[in-house]
Scaffold this motif. Sequence first.
Motif, PDB file in Angstrom:
ATOM      1  N   VAL B  97       0.801  -1.209   0.000  1.00 59.98           N
ATOM      2  CA  VAL B  97       0.000   0.000   0.000  1.00 59.98           C
ATOM      3  C   VAL B  97       0.840   1.269   0.000  1.00 59.98           C
ATOM      4  O   VAL B  97       0.304   2.347   0.141  1.00 59.98           O
ATOM      5  N   LEU B 100       1.051   4.062   3.864  1.00 60.51           N
ATOM      6  CA  LEU B 100      -0.240   4.106   4.525  1.00 60.51           C
ATOM      7  C   LEU B 100      -0.035   3.631   5.957  1.00 60.51           C
ATOM      8  O   LEU B 100       0.605   2.617   6.189  1.00 60.51           O
ATOM      9  N   SER B 101      -0.568   4.387   6.904  1.00 59.82           N
ATOM     10  CA  SER B 101      -0.408   3.970   8.293  1.00 59.82           C
ATOM     11  C   SER B 101      -1.333   2.797   8.584  1.00 59.82           C
ATOM     12  O   SER B 101      -2.297   2.550   7.863  1.00 59.82           O
ATOM     13  N   TYR B 103      -3.401   2.524  10.948  1.00 59.96           N
ATOM     14  CA  TYR B 103      -4.743   3.017  11.270  1.00 59.96           C
ATOM     15  C   TYR B 103      -5.530   3.299   9.994  1.00 59.96           C
ATOM     16  O   TYR B 103      -6.692   2.909   9.864  1.00 59.96           O
ATOM     17  N   ALA B 104      -4.859   3.944   9.024  1.00 58.24           N
ATOM     18  CA  ALA B 104      -5.543   4.261   7.766  1.00 58.24           C
ATOM     19  C   ALA B 104      -5.925   2.983   7.026  1.00 58.24           C
ATOM     20  O   ALA B 104      -7.000   2.890   6.436  1.00 58.24           O
ATOM     21  N   LEU B 105      -5.030   1.986   7.090  1.00 60.97           N
ATOM     22  CA  LEU B 105      -5.320   0.735   6.394  1.00 60.97           C
ATOM     23  C   LEU B 105      -6.525   0.027   7.014  1.00 60.97           C
ATOM     24  O   LEU B 105      -7.422  -0.444   6.311  1.00 60.97           O
ATOM     25  N   SER B 107      -8.858   1.380   8.681  1.00 60.52           N
ATOM     26  CA  SER B 107     -10.075   2.163   8.453  1.00 60.52           C
ATOM     27  C   SER B 107     -10.628   1.959   7.041  1.00 60.52           C
ATOM     28  O   SER B 107     -11.795   2.245   6.794  1.00 60.52           O
ATOM     29  N   LEU B 108      -9.785   1.443   6.115  1.00 62.67           N
ATOM     30  CA  LEU B 108     -10.314   1.089   4.791  1.00 62.67           C
ATOM     31  C   LEU B 108     -11.387   0.005   4.909  1.00 62.67           C
ATOM     32  O   LEU B 108     -12.261  -0.103   4.053  1.00 62.67           O
ATOM     33  N   ALA B 141      -0.706   1.304  15.627  1.00 64.95           N
ATOM     34  CA  ALA B 141      -1.626   2.187  14.904  1.00 64.95           C
ATOM     35  C   ALA B 141      -0.926   3.288  14.110  1.00 64.95           C
ATOM     36  O   ALA B 141      -1.330   3.607  12.997  1.00 64.95           O
ATOM     37  N   LEU B 157      -4.049  -6.960   8.880  1.00 65.71           N
ATOM     38  CA  LEU B 157      -5.000  -7.312   7.820  1.00 65.71           C
ATOM     39  C   LEU B 157      -6.251  -7.955   8.416  1.00 65.71           C
ATOM     40  O   LEU B 157      -7.368  -7.764   7.930  1.00 65.71           O
ATOM     41  N   ARG B 160      -8.347  -5.202   9.708  1.00 66.87           N
ATOM     42  CA  ARG B 160      -9.064  -4.561   8.611  1.00 66.87           C
ATOM     43  C   ARG B 160     -10.318  -5.351   8.256  1.00 66.87           C
ATOM     44  O   ARG B 160     -11.395  -4.792   8.050  1.00 66.87           O
TER      45      ARG B 160
END
Lengths: 366, 378
Positions: B97, B100-101, B103-105, B107-108, B141, B157, B160
């Motif tokens: 990715v 990408l942090s 946390y951002a991953l 949040s996807l 995070a 993962l 996520r």
Amino acid sequence: MLQERHLAEGTNPVIWPHLGLRPVALLLFALLLAGAFSLNLVLGSVTVPLDQVLLILTGQTPEHAPWTTIVRDFRLPKALTATLAGSALGVAGLQMQTLFRNPLADPFVLGVSAGASLGVALVVLSVGVVGGASMFAVSGWLNQMSLTVAASVGAALVLGVVLLLARHVQQSVTLLIVGLMIGYLTSALVSLLVAFAVAPERVQAYIVWNFGSFGGVTWQQLQVFAPTILIGMVIAFALTKSLNALLLGESYARSMGLRVTHSRFWIVTSASLLAGAVTAFCGPIAFLGIAVPHFCRTLLATADHRVLLPSVTLLGATCALLVDLVAQLPGHTLVLPLNAVMSLVGAPVVIWVLLHRPAGQASMDR
Amino acid sequence: MHTQGMLTTQDLCIGYAVRKRPPRIVAANLELTIHAGDLICLLGPNGIGKSTLLRTITGMQPTLSGAVLLDGVDLATLAPRDLARRLSLVLTERVDVGQLSVYALVSLGRHPYTDWLGRLTPQDEHIVQQSLEAVDAVSLAHRPFHQLSDGERQRVLLARALAQQPRLLVLDEPTAFLDLPRRIALMHLLRQLAHSGERAILLSTHDLDLALRYADVLWLMQRAGTVHVGAPEDLILNGAFATTFHHEGVIFDPATGAFQVNAATTAPVCLRGQGLPAHWTTHALERAGFCVVRQPDTSADVVIDITPGDHGLTWGISQAGQTYTVSSLYDLVALLRAMRANAPTPPQSPSAGCPELSYPSHQPPDEPASAQSTAEYR
């Protein structure tokens, strides 16, 4: 109270991150863009002071009457064109790099500019072969307008083919290969045309078109160019969420509820529209589309398109304006080829950025 | 017991439609049920269609015929967004990715719930945080995803996938790139997640040992395109385990729950001794392809005695009146191998010496690498 308890327990409270939109960085980019835009109006073969430029823009008469023509009819449309083209190429490049998950992808991977080149080559080089078209040979008529039409037709044809494929292919990489093949096909046809071109000055004209230029777009052409770019941009920004989902690859994106074929169709539409319009009106502008997205990713240390799309738009426009400024060689009447300046200035900058970023931020492909 | 499964398949036929030809059927007539709260492991030899089954059950691939029902609704009729709210995936493919942090991953994973811009509401943020807590990845995070180790990546993962709040969580070989402690930790976590909520977890794996230890239900996929379903112990006792894998050149030992390379043609060795030394001596000998019996036996030409000495254990080996002494299992195995190489004993009836390993070693004709040659090679 809560903090005290955490301190007493010897643990730090969890500070949850927020996906803020980095407004400071975006504001800075906007200011940079405004600065670059003003410089493009001020500097050139003659320098028009900023206050005089403002007078002209507000419809008043400056100290020297010719300045009005210079600024209003030449510099302003050129600056607007550079702004639109720069942001369009940055956004299209970002879309392609994300869709194909390939850091080397650029706005032209789908073959749109190759189609445009072929269109231009056909008009410029074959007119002598077709005797009836000799009116083109009247040097004045081999102008920007006919080139623009030819490039648009070429780009649109390729765009149609790619869109047709985008609906049917399973994997995006197929599109990438098709785009590459279209590129080979057109360059083969172009080299045939060059080899059998009767007049050297036509070959020269084709080469000059390949240099790229923001200067040939008139107010009249801007009325077509600007809306086209705006449509492409609106589609691109509406796809922000899809692009973020695609960061994880198409399988994950599908598992998160993204209609991948649908999204891909619109991404390809947007990118091709942007890249095709720029090529048609300004020639094949190299480098910006591949470098600006990388530049933004590294500078902002993020892959989130909600940040990247606006910053690529602003920074792409700024880069285009600055490069054009250098190409104009302020104070001289000489004009350097835009693409040459683009790469001469841009490549060292990108290499420097790549080599000086903090450790651990390895390349996209890790 | 359970009244209604969360996910059921009805006369499901999976495979690939080939243009202008009859479809390639991987498995047919599947009637599978997944109950909430279960951890299910899908096992089967390589290339048998485990991924096809997972892809069909998750709606990533159309069925050839039949239907997959999730809470009574046919997957094929669900909009992608609604499907993503019920079902989430962790795939084997490498996730790349860029910057990408974590946390951002994670949040996807809220993708099917957020608005057109992907903005997180406070509730979304809360669920992202909960997901990170559930996999014990809170401390990660702020980290960029590409800096994580393989074990950390797999946990992130998983977080996520959890953030999608699925009813069914499907993982394709989640333990494949992990070391043993990380595998155990992950399986432990998965079992915990399955047991704690109204969700079920289905995963494919080649880790038989871990599957036996952690799964509530095993799905055992066979070459014939059938799937045996049951608790791991059920499948051991009814022989499904042994039949599924015995064509593959290995033998499943129901007593230990482990696999062994077919060693049926070597004469047994007799081992005398007790406790841990005897256990690990057996282990070493079986690993080297010898069949071990504990009672003096006429078919055993070698007798091994374990004696505790002043400087550690010693092993006495007697064969045809001669006796050797070695002080490590490595030397013991090496010596036995040398003895067998010099004076190969005639093949014996396998059932005589090793009743536990009495599988007839007939091989399917399409698999030339036979069990015998494997044993001799070792």
